[in-house]
Every structure is written in C-alpha cells, then in structure tokens.
Design an enzyme around this catalytic site. Structure first.
Site, PDB file in Angstrom:
ATOM      1  N   ARG A 129       0.819  -1.232   0.000  1.00  0.00           N
ATOM      2  CA  ARG A 129       0.000   0.000   0.000  1.00  0.00           C
ATOM      3  C   ARG A 129       0.844   1.271   0.000  1.00  0.00           C
ATOM      4  NH1 ARG A 129      -3.362  -3.146   3.415  1.00  0.00           N
ATOM      5  NH2 ARG A 129      -5.071  -3.955   2.157  1.00  0.00           N
ATOM      6  N   LYS A 136       4.147  11.627 -11.011  1.00  0.00           N
ATOM      7  CA  LYS A 136       3.255  10.844 -11.881  1.00  0.00           C
ATOM      8  C   LYS A 136       3.923   9.502 -12.149  1.00  0.00           C
ATOM      9  CE  LYS A 136       0.855  14.333 -14.641  1.00  0.00           C
ATOM     10  NZ  LYS A 136       0.646  14.794 -16.029  1.00  0.00           N
ATOM     11  N   GLU A 172      12.390  18.754 -24.071  1.00  0.00           N
ATOM     12  CA  GLU A 172      11.695  19.092 -22.824  1.00  0.00           C
ATOM     13  C   GLU A 172      12.414  20.239 -22.101  1.00  0.00           C
ATOM     14  OE1 GLU A 172       8.791  17.762 -22.044  1.00  0.00           O
ATOM     15  OE2 GLU A 172       8.704  15.819 -23.062  1.00  0.00           O
ATOM     16  N   LYS A 232       9.783  22.961 -13.284  1.00  0.00           N
ATOM     17  CA  LYS A 232       8.754  21.935 -13.086  1.00  0.00           C
ATOM     18  C   LYS A 232       8.301  21.912 -11.629  1.00  0.00           C
ATOM     19  CE  LYS A 232       7.043  17.387 -13.871  1.00  0.00           C
ATOM     20  NZ  LYS A 232       7.086  16.131 -14.608  1.00  0.00           N
ATOM     21  N   GLU A 242      -2.644  18.256 -11.378  1.00  0.00           N
ATOM     22  CA  GLU A 242      -2.972  18.715 -12.728  1.00  0.00           C
ATOM     23  C   GLU A 242      -4.446  19.068 -12.924  1.00  0.00           C
ATOM     24  OE1 GLU A 242      -0.704  16.919 -15.898  1.00  0.00           O
ATOM     25  OE2 GLU A 242      -2.362  17.185 -17.254  1.00  0.00           O
ATOM     26  N   ARG A 287      -0.551  22.944 -14.042  1.00  0.00           N
ATOM     27  CA  ARG A 287       0.351  21.859 -14.457  1.00  0.00           C
ATOM     28  C   ARG A 287       0.156  21.507 -15.927  1.00  0.00           C
ATOM     29  NH1 ARG A 287       2.277  16.553 -10.899  1.00  0.00           N
ATOM     30  NH2 ARG A 287       3.658  15.744 -12.494  1.00  0.00           N
ATOM     31  N   ASN A 327       2.258  20.596 -20.609  1.00  0.00           N
ATOM     32  CA  ASN A 327       1.877  19.834 -21.803  1.00  0.00           C
ATOM     33  C   ASN A 327       2.040  20.642 -23.084  1.00  0.00           C
ATOM     34  OD1 ASN A 327       1.091  17.391 -20.536  1.00  0.00           O
ATOM     35  ND2 ASN A 327      -0.690  18.453 -19.740  1.00  0.00           N
ATOM     36  N   HIS A 359       2.232  18.885 -26.356  1.00  0.00           N
ATOM     37  CA  HIS A 359       1.892  17.484 -26.144  1.00  0.00           C
ATOM     38  C   HIS A 359       0.600  17.057 -26.844  1.00  0.00           C
ATOM     39  CE1 HIS A 359       5.202  17.673 -23.396  1.00  0.00           C
ATOM     40  NE2 HIS A 359       5.026  16.441 -22.973  1.00  0.00           N
ATOM     41  N   HIS A 366       1.381  14.143 -29.087  1.00  0.00           N
ATOM     42  CA  HIS A 366       0.868  12.805 -28.753  1.00  0.00           C
ATOM     43  C   HIS A 366       0.145  12.172 -29.937  1.00  0.00           C
ATOM     44  CE1 HIS A 366       0.853  13.275 -24.082  1.00  0.00           C
ATOM     45  NE2 HIS A 366       1.983  12.762 -24.529  1.00  0.00           N
ATOM     46  N   HIS A 384       9.317  10.270 -28.095  1.00  0.00           N
ATOM     47  CA  HIS A 384       8.417  11.214 -27.433  1.00  0.00           C
ATOM     48  C   HIS A 384       8.927  12.659 -27.558  1.00  0.00           C
ATOM     49  CE1 HIS A 384       5.724  12.903 -24.440  1.00  0.00           C
ATOM     50  NE2 HIS A 384       6.768  13.365 -23.774  1.00  0.00           N
TER      51      HIS A 384
HETATM   52  N1  LIG Z   1       6.004  10.611 -15.061  1.00  0.00           N
HETATM   53  C1  LIG Z   1       6.078  11.675 -15.804  1.00  0.00           C
HETATM   54  O1  LIG Z   1       5.780  12.804 -15.367  1.00  0.00           O
HETATM   55  C2  LIG Z   1       6.551  11.561 -17.212  1.00  0.00           C
HETATM   56  C3  LIG Z   1       6.884  12.702 -17.961  1.00  0.00           C
HETATM   57  C4  LIG Z   1       7.386  12.548 -19.243  1.00  0.00           C
HETATM   58  C5  LIG Z   1       7.570  11.269 -19.759  1.00  0.00           C
HETATM   59  N2  LIG Z   1       7.233  10.188 -19.008  1.00  0.00           N
HETATM   60  C6  LIG Z   1       7.444   8.818 -19.517  1.00  0.00           C
HETATM   61  O2  LIG Z   1       8.837   8.626 -19.687  1.00  0.00           O
HETATM   62  C7  LIG Z   1       9.040   7.624 -20.664  1.00  0.00           C
HETATM   63  C8  LIG Z   1      10.127   8.085 -21.600  1.00  0.00           C
HETATM   64  O3  LIG Z   1      11.299   8.251 -20.851  1.00  0.00           O
HETATM   65  P1  LIG Z   1      12.727   8.172 -21.559  1.00  0.00           P
HETATM   66  O4  LIG Z   1      12.745   9.025 -22.745  1.00  0.00           O
HETATM   67  O5  LIG Z   1      13.740   8.349 -20.502  1.00  0.00           O
HETATM   68  O6  LIG Z   1      12.702   6.678 -22.139  1.00  0.00           O
HETATM   69  P2  LIG Z   1      13.391   5.310 -21.645  1.00  0.00           P
HETATM   70  O7  LIG Z   1      13.270   5.093 -20.200  1.00  0.00           O
HETATM   71  O8  LIG Z   1      12.871   4.254 -22.550  1.00  0.00           O
HETATM   72  O9  LIG Z   1      14.932   5.578 -21.980  1.00  0.00           O
HETATM   73  C9  LIG Z   1      15.309   5.791 -23.320  1.00  0.00           C
HETATM   74  C10 LIG Z   1      16.378   4.752 -23.748  1.00  0.00           C
HETATM   75  O10 LIG Z   1      17.627   5.157 -23.226  1.00  0.00           O
HETATM   76  C11 LIG Z   1      18.206   4.100 -22.444  1.00  0.00           C
HETATM   77  N3  LIG Z   1      18.953   4.783 -21.397  1.00  0.00           N
HETATM   78  C12 LIG Z   1      18.461   5.544 -20.387  1.00  0.00           C
HETATM   79  N4  LIG Z   1      19.464   6.103 -19.715  1.00  0.00           N
HETATM   80  C13 LIG Z   1      20.614   5.700 -20.295  1.00  0.00           C
HETATM   81  C14 LIG Z   1      21.997   5.957 -20.068  1.00  0.00           C
HETATM   82  N5  LIG Z   1      22.404   6.822 -19.131  1.00  0.00           N
HETATM   83  N6  LIG Z   1      22.897   5.351 -20.862  1.00  0.00           N
HETATM   84  C15 LIG Z   1      22.503   4.516 -21.866  1.00  0.00           C
HETATM   85  N7  LIG Z   1      21.222   4.253 -22.155  1.00  0.00           N
HETATM   86  C16 LIG Z   1      20.299   4.840 -21.368  1.00  0.00           C
HETATM   87  C17 LIG Z   1      17.038   3.265 -22.000  1.00  0.00           C
HETATM   88  O11 LIG Z   1      17.424   1.932 -21.718  1.00  0.00           O
HETATM   89  C18 LIG Z   1      16.134   3.341 -23.228  1.00  0.00           C
HETATM   90  O12 LIG Z   1      16.554   2.426 -24.202  1.00  0.00           O
HETATM   91  C19 LIG Z   1       7.703   7.391 -21.352  1.00  0.00           C
HETATM   92  O13 LIG Z   1       7.154   6.192 -20.902  1.00  0.00           O
HETATM   93  C20 LIG Z   1       6.852   8.565 -20.874  1.00  0.00           C
HETATM   94  O14 LIG Z   1       5.488   8.241 -20.792  1.00  0.00           O
HETATM   95  C21 LIG Z   1       6.746  10.303 -17.761  1.00  0.00           C
END
Ligand SMILES: NC(=O)c1ccc[n+]([C@@H]2O[C@H](COP(=O)([O-])OP(=O)(O)OC[C@H]3O[C@@H](n4cnc5c(N)ncnc54)[C@H](O)[C@@H]3O)[C@@H](O)[C@H]2O)c1
Length: 383
Positions: free
Chosen positions: A133, A155, A197, A239, A249, A253, A257, A260, A264, A278
């Site tokens: 929990r 999030k 971003e 942020k 949000e 917040r 976006n 986005h 998206h 993304h």
């Molecule tokens: N929670 C939130 O507020 C929020 C905000 C924006 C995006 N997101 C989410 O984040 C995700 C995208 O995140 P991302 O772009 O980091 O993608 P990801 O986690 O898939 O990482 C991108 C790639 O880089 C690799 N990688 C990461 N760090 C590395 C490093 N230091 N060295 C070598 N390889 C590395 C990973 O293995 C992956 O292949 C999506 O699922 C999206 O929905 C969440």
C-alpha cells in the site's frame, strides 16, 4: 573524486526542493551522484534496505557503481533488471516486478531505487505506490528526459492497449538524484529528445532561459558539467514550481503539456515506435503550437520561426514532413487522435498556446474546425 563528506556546494551539486508539505523532497543535480548514492540514501533513510530496479541498457553502464555504493553501506536488498523499452510499462511487467520485490522481502519502511529513464521511473514508481500500500522510492534518472521531467512530480504508471499512462498513481519520490555524468552514456538521439523538454521550459515560462539555450546548446550537448547542470537545474526548478502550485494537474500543471496535444497524436500515429521518440514528437508539437498561435495573431510574427530555427539547429524535427518514412498521416486521423487526449473536457480540446516565447497559456476556446484546417496545412507543409 569528491568524498561523501565534501559539502554539496563544493562538489558542484545543486539542490532543488520540491515543496509539497509532508511529501516534500530534494532533487540533487550534479556529477557522480550514482557513486555517492549509498551515503546519500543512508543519510535520508537510515537503516532502510534499498532494492534497485533498472533496465538492461542502463544496467550495462551504471548498475555496478550503484550496487557497489549500496553494498558499501550495507543497504543493498537486491536488483531487478527489466527489459528496456516502452513495452515494459505494462500490467504483465508490473506484476512480475511487484512479485520480485516481495521476494526480496522488501518491507513497508524500505525503499525502491529506480535507476533508468522515464520507463523505469514510471514503472518502479507505480510499483512503489502499490507495494504494501505504498513504500518510499528514490529516482536516479539516467536519461535527460527523466532528469528534467519524469523523475519529478510524482506521476507514475503504465500503458494499456487503450493508451499510454492510463493506469497509474500520483506517488511522489522521497529523493531524486540527477547524476549529470550518467548522461555521458545516453545515445545522442535520446539526448536530443530530452533536450526538447528542456527547451519547453524556456518556451512555456522563461524567455531568458530560451535565449540562454540558444547560446549554450553546444555546451549542453557537449556534457560541459557547469552548463549541463545549470540547464537541468533550471528545468527541474521550473517543473517543481508548477507541481507545487498544482500537484494533481487541475490547472497550471497543464502548461507542462506545451506541444503534447499535437505531439501525442503524432506519436500515436507512429505507433509509439522508434520512428518518432516522445521528445521528437514534442519538438514538432511545440513548433505546431507556435505556428497555430501565430496564425491566430496570439503571438508576434516570427515567433514560430525562431523556435523552429533553434530546434532544427539541435537536429530535432519540427514538421510532420521530418518524420522518417514515406507515408504521411491523414489530417483527419490526427485530429481524431488529438480528441483522445486526456485533457479533452466535455468534447473540447485543451490546447497550450503562446502569447510569446516564455508566455504559454491554457485554452479551451479553440474551434475544432480551426484545428482540423490547421492540421491539413501542417501535413502538407514541406520539409
Ligand atoms: N512521469 C512523468 O511525469 C513523465 C513525464 C514525461 C515522460 N514520461 C514517460 O517517460 C518515458 C520516456 O522516458 P525516456 O525518454 O527516458 O525513455 P526510456 O526510459 O525508454 O529511456 C530511453 C532509452 O535510453 C536508455 N537509457 C536511459 N538512460 C541511459 C543511459 N544513461 N545510458 C545509456 N542508455 C540509457 C534506455 O534503456 C532506453 O533504451 C515514457 O514512458 C513517458 O510516458 C513520464
């Protein structure tokens, strides 16, 4: 190398406080935080055991250092290595992860340490939200996107066949360690996607920061420690201030976006595949938001061109025509995808538009027909 006893300022670390009352936490930004994570975790969590969740790509570069750091202080409960990629944010992987964490005998007072990009942060954060929990978790973001965006704000969640991030929880981390050195192993394309971003924070609320990025982007991409730390700190602080005003949000917040709603739709059209990351979709979406704002006379002529020029300079796409591959989306299909956006209320799209660089605002006062006509022009726009 700086020891754990060296004051943070002397090592060049910066701290951004996310002030959410009883859920407040620090985000540390600086080099070698993975190596120092053991001491930092003991300082904050005392005798708690820490289970690491990471993915195979990140593990290859950074897991040995984190395991050594936690083992060195006698706190390592175990490590779970997940497959890399968006498909890991699924019910099946969440179940596997949750059971693996329980097998490690993680208790309510223990912590989960998410070492990776946004995928690992979102998944491990959601597991932390529901395990026993709710237990505490530490984010050690290793992608630029995760450092400036997903690791801060609480999030967490997974994807379902119905769409991205539709199942999840708000669960704030208890500590975030954004190690700038970890970015040195990030693939260049992922670095660029995260940079979209970073630029977003300038565009939505900080014109001097956008101008600073126009001058210093080469040092950001060159991993210049001072400039990179500065860019990440400013982004996280932007942020944090927005999340403090609107944690769940319902208002401000939504500014985060920017780009986005347009982006998206393109991501969904491209099947959330490596064809369009993304951050790349957001770069196109932000430029589209600017072009749309400019067409409607909301911001000065030349605003969209300046934004596009900077994003193109860092090799980000800014037009539908820049998406690799020969097929183009149907404007009507893009419009339908936009209408599935989480921010649609009573059938009306919510858009984040610009009055100027650094002055974004949220609006629902846009006619669907205007958006549909705009998308026709955008899809036809040459590269
Ligand atoms: N929670 C939130 O507020 C929020 C905000 C924006 C995006 N997101 C989410 O984040 C995700 C995208 O995140 P991302 O772009 O980091 O993608 P990801 O986690 O898939 O990482 C991108 C790639 O880089 C690799 N990688 C990461 N760090 C590395 C490093 N230091 N060295 C070598 N390889 C590395 C990973 O293995 C992956 O292949 C999506 O699922 C999206 O929905 C969440």
């Amino acid at each position: 190398m700086a020891s754990a006893e060296t004051p943070a300022a002397a090592r060049g670390d910066r701290t951004v406080r996310v002030d959410l009352g009883t859920r407040a936490y620090d985000v540390l930004v600086g080099p070698d935080l993975v190596v120092r994570a053991g001491d930092l975790i003991v300082q904050r969590f005392g005798a708690a055991r820490a289970a690491i969740v990471t993915d195979e790509n990140v593990a290859a570069h950074h897991l040995p250092a984190l395991e050594a750091a936690l083992t060195g202080v006698g706190r390592h409960a175990g490590t779970i290595v997940m497959p890399p990629g968006e498909s890991t944010k699924s019910f099946a992987e969440l179940a596997r992860l949750s059971e693996a964490l329980l097998d490690l005998k993680l208790e309510r007072g223990d912590v989960i340490v998410a070492l990776g990009g946004g995928v690992i942060g979102d998944l491990a954060g959601f597991a932390a939200a529901i395990l026993r929990r709710g237990i505490r978790f530490v984010q050690i973001p290793t992608s630029l996107l995760a450092q400036v965006d997903s690791s801060v704000g609480g999030k967490t969640g997974i994807n379902t066949p119905q769409g991205k991030n539709l199942v999840g929880a708000f669960h704030q981390p208890s500590l975030v360690l954004a190690d700038t050195k970890a970015l040195s192993t990030l693939p260049a394309r992922e670095m660029r996607a995260g940079y979209a971003e970073v630029a977003k924070y300038g565009l939505l609320g900080d014109a001097p920061f956008f101008a600073w990025l126009e001058q210093h982007w080469q040092s950001v991409f060159g991993n210049d420690p001072t400039i990179l730390t500065e860019a990440i700190e400013i982004s996280i602080a932007a942020k944090a201030r927005i999340v403090e005003r609107d944690e769940t949000e319902t208002g401000d917040r939504m500014l985060l976006n920017l780009g986005h709603t347009f982006g998206h739709a393109l991501e969904a059209w491209a099947g959330y595949s490596s064809r369009l990351l993304h951050g790349e979709a957001i770069a196109i979406g932000m430029t589209q938001a600017a072009r749309f704002s400019e067409e409607r006379g909301l911001c000065a002529a030349g605003t969209a061109a300046r934004i596009e020029c900077h994003l193109r300079t860092v090799c980000l796409p800014t037009r539908v025509a820049h998406i690799p591959g020969s097929d183009r989306p149907e404007p009507r299909a893009l419009f339908a995808l936009m209408q599935q956006d989480k921010k649609v209320q009573s059938g009306r799209l919510t858009l984040i538009l610009l009055r100027a660089i650094g002055e974004a605002f949220v609006t629902r006062e846009v006619d669907a027909a205007d958006i549909a006509a705009f998308l026709e022009r955008e899809v036809a726009l040459p590269a």
